[in-house]
Design a protein around this motif. Structure first.
Motif, PDB file in Angstrom:
ATOM      1  N   ARG A  63      40.630  34.808  17.724  1.00 51.68           N
ATOM      2  CA  ARG A  63      40.774  34.113  19.215  1.00 51.68           C
ATOM      3  C   ARG A  63      42.090  35.465  19.930  1.00 51.68           C
ATOM      4  NH1 ARG A  63      40.783  28.095  17.816  1.00 51.68           N
ATOM      5  NH2 ARG A  63      38.080  27.568  18.463  1.00 51.68           N
ATOM      6  N   ALA A  64      43.197  35.378  19.096  1.00 48.79           N
ATOM      7  CA  ALA A  64      44.311  36.063  19.513  1.00 48.79           C
ATOM      8  C   ALA A  64      44.143  37.861  19.134  1.00 48.79           C
ATOM      9  CB  ALA A  64      45.109  35.677  18.014  1.00 48.79           C
ATOM     10  N   ARG A  65      42.826  38.019  19.095  1.00 52.18           N
ATOM     11  CA  ARG A  65      42.600  39.935  19.223  1.00 52.18           C
ATOM     12  C   ARG A  65      41.595  39.325  19.743  1.00 52.18           C
ATOM     13  NH1 ARG A  65      40.561  39.143  12.728  1.00 52.18           N
ATOM     14  NH2 ARG A  65      42.138  39.966  12.228  1.00 52.18           N
ATOM     15  N   ASN A  66      40.774  38.992  20.619  1.00 53.28           N
ATOM     16  CA  ASN A  66      40.026  39.116  22.029  1.00 53.28           C
ATOM     17  C   ASN A  66      41.472  38.229  23.088  1.00 53.28           C
ATOM     18  OD1 ASN A  66      37.939  38.792  20.466  1.00 53.28           O
ATOM     19  ND2 ASN A  66      37.531  35.939  20.888  1.00 53.28           N
ATOM     20  N   ARG A  67      42.454  38.015  22.553  1.00 53.03           N
ATOM     21  CA  ARG A  67      42.741  37.775  24.184  1.00 53.03           C
ATOM     22  C   ARG A  67      43.573  39.308  24.302  1.00 53.03           C
ATOM     23  NH1 ARG A  67      44.329  32.804  21.812  1.00 53.03           N
ATOM     24  NH2 ARG A  67      45.891  33.269  20.873  1.00 53.03           N
ATOM     25  N   VAL A  68      44.031  39.627  23.175  1.00 55.34           N
ATOM     26  CA  VAL A  68      44.990  41.352  23.666  1.00 55.34           C
ATOM     27  C   VAL A  68      43.968  42.103  23.522  1.00 55.34           C
ATOM     28  CG1 VAL A  68      45.359  43.194  21.574  1.00 55.34           C
ATOM     29  CG2 VAL A  68      46.245  40.849  21.540  1.00 55.34           C
ATOM     30  N   MET A  69      42.798  42.036  23.724  1.00 52.32           N
ATOM     31  CA  MET A  69      41.212  42.847  24.171  1.00 52.32           C
ATOM     32  C   MET A  69      41.731  42.769  26.068  1.00 52.32           C
ATOM     33  SD  MET A  69      40.424  44.958  21.812  1.00 52.32           S
ATOM     34  CE  MET A  69      39.319  46.002  22.619  1.00 52.32           C
ATOM     35  N   ALA A  70      41.258  41.504  26.109  1.00 47.24           N
ATOM     36  CA  ALA A  70      40.848  41.278  27.506  1.00 47.24           C
ATOM     37  C   ALA A  70      42.438  41.666  28.173  1.00 47.24           C
ATOM     38  CB  ALA A  70      40.927  39.956  27.775  1.00 47.24           C
ATOM     39  N   ALA A  71      43.954  40.915  27.825  1.00 44.94           N
ATOM     40  CA  ALA A  71      44.659  41.330  28.420  1.00 44.94           C
ATOM     41  C   ALA A  71      44.925  42.957  28.168  1.00 44.94           C
ATOM     42  CB  ALA A  71      46.113  41.088  27.875  1.00 44.94           C
ATOM     43  N   ARG A  72      44.068  43.750  28.066  1.00 41.74           N
ATOM     44  CA  ARG A  72      44.568  45.618  27.354  1.00 41.74           C
ATOM     45  C   ARG A  72      43.124  46.000  28.627  1.00 41.74           C
ATOM     46  NH1 ARG A  72      44.611  47.134  21.390  1.00 41.74           N
ATOM     47  NH2 ARG A  72      46.153  46.898  20.824  1.00 41.74           N
ATOM     48  N   ARG A  73      42.173  44.919  29.010  1.00 46.06           N
ATOM     49  CA  ARG A  73      41.317  44.613  29.810  1.00 46.06           C
ATOM     50  C   ARG A  73      41.570  44.905  31.029  1.00 46.06           C
ATOM     51  NH1 ARG A  73      37.362  40.882  29.633  1.00 46.06           N
ATOM     52  NH2 ARG A  73      38.831  40.219  31.364  1.00 46.06           N
ATOM     53  N   ASP A  74      41.914  43.989  30.905  1.00 46.12           N
ATOM     54  CA  ASP A  74      42.716  43.656  32.578  1.00 46.12           C
ATOM     55  C   ASP A  74      43.775  44.557  32.776  1.00 46.12           C
ATOM     56  OD1 ASP A  74      40.796  41.465  32.672  1.00 46.12           O
ATOM     57  OD2 ASP A  74      42.656  40.428  31.998  1.00 46.12           O
ATOM     58  N   LEU A  75      44.739  45.153  32.208  1.00 42.15           N
ATOM     59  CA  LEU A  75      45.738  45.870  32.435  1.00 42.15           C
ATOM     60  C   LEU A  75      45.423  47.311  32.785  1.00 42.15           C
ATOM     61  CD1 LEU A  75      48.636  46.593  32.829  1.00 42.15           C
ATOM     62  CD2 LEU A  75      48.908  46.816  30.135  1.00 42.15           C
ATOM     63  N   THR A  76      44.149  47.972  32.200  1.00 43.15           N
ATOM     64  CA  THR A  76      44.325  49.351  32.470  1.00 43.15           C
ATOM     65  C   THR A  76      43.241  48.567  33.769  1.00 43.15           C
ATOM     66  OG1 THR A  76      42.904  49.547  30.250  1.00 43.15           O
ATOM     67  CG2 THR A  76      41.957  51.051  31.518  1.00 43.15           C
ATOM     68  N   ASN A  77      41.975  48.333  34.102  1.00 44.83           N
ATOM     69  CA  ASN A  77      41.296  47.745  35.408  1.00 44.83           C
ATOM     70  C   ASN A  77      42.433  47.902  36.256  1.00 44.83           C
ATOM     71  OD1 ASN A  77      39.257  47.503  33.721  1.00 44.83           O
ATOM     72  ND2 ASN A  77      38.786  45.958  33.888  1.00 44.83           N
ATOM     73  N   ARG A  78      43.547  47.008  36.021  1.00 42.92           N
ATOM     74  CA  ARG A  78      44.506  47.230  37.095  1.00 42.92           C
ATOM     75  C   ARG A  78      45.332  47.958  37.857  1.00 42.92           C
ATOM     76  NH1 ARG A  78      48.614  43.502  35.291  1.00 42.92           N
ATOM     77  NH2 ARG A  78      46.469  42.504  34.810  1.00 42.92           N
ATOM     78  N   THR A  79      45.439  48.765  36.494  1.00 36.30           N
ATOM     79  CA  THR A  79      46.170  50.338  36.322  1.00 36.30           C
ATOM     80  C   THR A  79      45.207  51.214  36.915  1.00 36.30           C
ATOM     81  OG1 THR A  79      47.307  49.783  35.047  1.00 36.30           O
ATOM     82  CG2 THR A  79      47.291  52.160  35.692  1.00 36.30           C
ATOM     83  N   THR A  80      44.170  50.720  36.771  1.00 38.81           N
ATOM     84  CA  THR A  80      42.865  51.979  36.950  1.00 38.81           C
ATOM     85  C   THR A  80      43.098  51.405  38.716  1.00 38.81           C
ATOM     86  OG1 THR A  80      41.785  52.277  35.359  1.00 38.81           O
ATOM     87  CG2 THR A  80      40.687  53.230  36.662  1.00 38.81           C
ATOM     88  N   GLY A  81      42.941  50.759  39.085  1.00 37.62           N
ATOM     89  CA  GLY A  81      42.821  50.084  40.289  1.00 37.62           C
ATOM     90  C   GLY A  81      43.773  50.633  41.449  1.00 37.62           C
ATOM     91  N   THR A  82      44.998  50.775  40.896  1.00 36.72           N
ATOM     92  CA  THR A  82      46.041  51.221  41.922  1.00 36.72           C
ATOM     93  C   THR A  82      46.236  52.599  41.831  1.00 36.72           C
ATOM     94  OG1 THR A  82      47.649  49.116  40.292  1.00 36.72           O
ATOM     95  CG2 THR A  82      48.263  50.887  42.063  1.00 36.72           C
ATOM     96  N   ILE A  83      45.824  53.755  40.770  1.00 32.68           N
ATOM     97  CA  ILE A  83      45.687  54.995  40.395  1.00 32.68           C
ATOM     98  C   ILE A  83      44.514  55.242  42.382  1.00 32.68           C
ATOM     99  CG2 ILE A  83      45.555  57.167  39.520  1.00 32.68           C
ATOM    100  CD1 ILE A  83      46.382  55.609  37.094  1.00 32.68           C
ATOM    101  N   ASP A  84      44.007  54.050  42.154  1.00 30.49           N
ATOM    102  CA  ASP A  84      42.450  54.657  42.717  1.00 30.49           C
ATOM    103  C   ASP A  84      42.574  54.350  44.319  1.00 30.49           C
ATOM    104  OD1 ASP A  84      41.559  55.989  40.711  1.00 30.49           O
ATOM    105  OD2 ASP A  84      39.613  54.758  40.705  1.00 30.49           O
ATOM    106  N   GLY A  85      44.170  53.855  44.586  1.00 31.42           N
ATOM    107  CA  GLY A  85      43.863  53.109  45.487  1.00 31.42           C
ATOM    108  C   GLY A  85      42.758  52.136  46.205  1.00 31.42           C
ATOM    109  N   ALA A  86      42.479  51.457  44.703  1.00 27.49           N
ATOM    110  CA  ALA A  86      41.402  50.603  45.217  1.00 27.49           C
ATOM    111  C   ALA A  86      41.980  48.935  45.119  1.00 27.49           C
ATOM    112  CB  ALA A  86      40.392  50.594  43.965  1.00 27.49           C
TER     113      ALA A  86
END
Length: 87
Positions: A63-86
């Protein structure tokens, strides 16, 4: 006795430590869910260092590994969306 000191000026000027900037604090706030998830994973790993993990430990690690992976995914999606202006 004479003290031994450098007779040269400092190469770089001493900058007073004013702490983190507002941009650095914002970056830390954005990464905080990932940081907390990684701390939880580390805690789960530490508890199993001196013994064989039982079923409960194995679930906690998974469960802890899954939470880390989900947090990394969310952070990457948030960062990518900010760069693209979306975002």
């Amino acid at each position: 006795m004479k003290p031994i000191v450098a007779r040269q000026n400092l190469v770089t000027a001493a900058v007073p430590d004013a702490g983190p900037t507002a941009a650095e604090l914002d970056a830390i706030d954005r990464e905080m869910p990932l940081i907390l998830a990684e701390v939880d994973l580390l805690d789960a790993q530490i508890t199993t260092l001196d013994r064989v993990p039982n079923e409960l430990d194995t679930r906690r690690l998974r469960r802890a590994r899954n939470r880390v992976m989900a947090a990394r995914r969310d952070l990457t999606n948030r960062t990518t969306g900010t760069i693209d202006g979306a975002a």
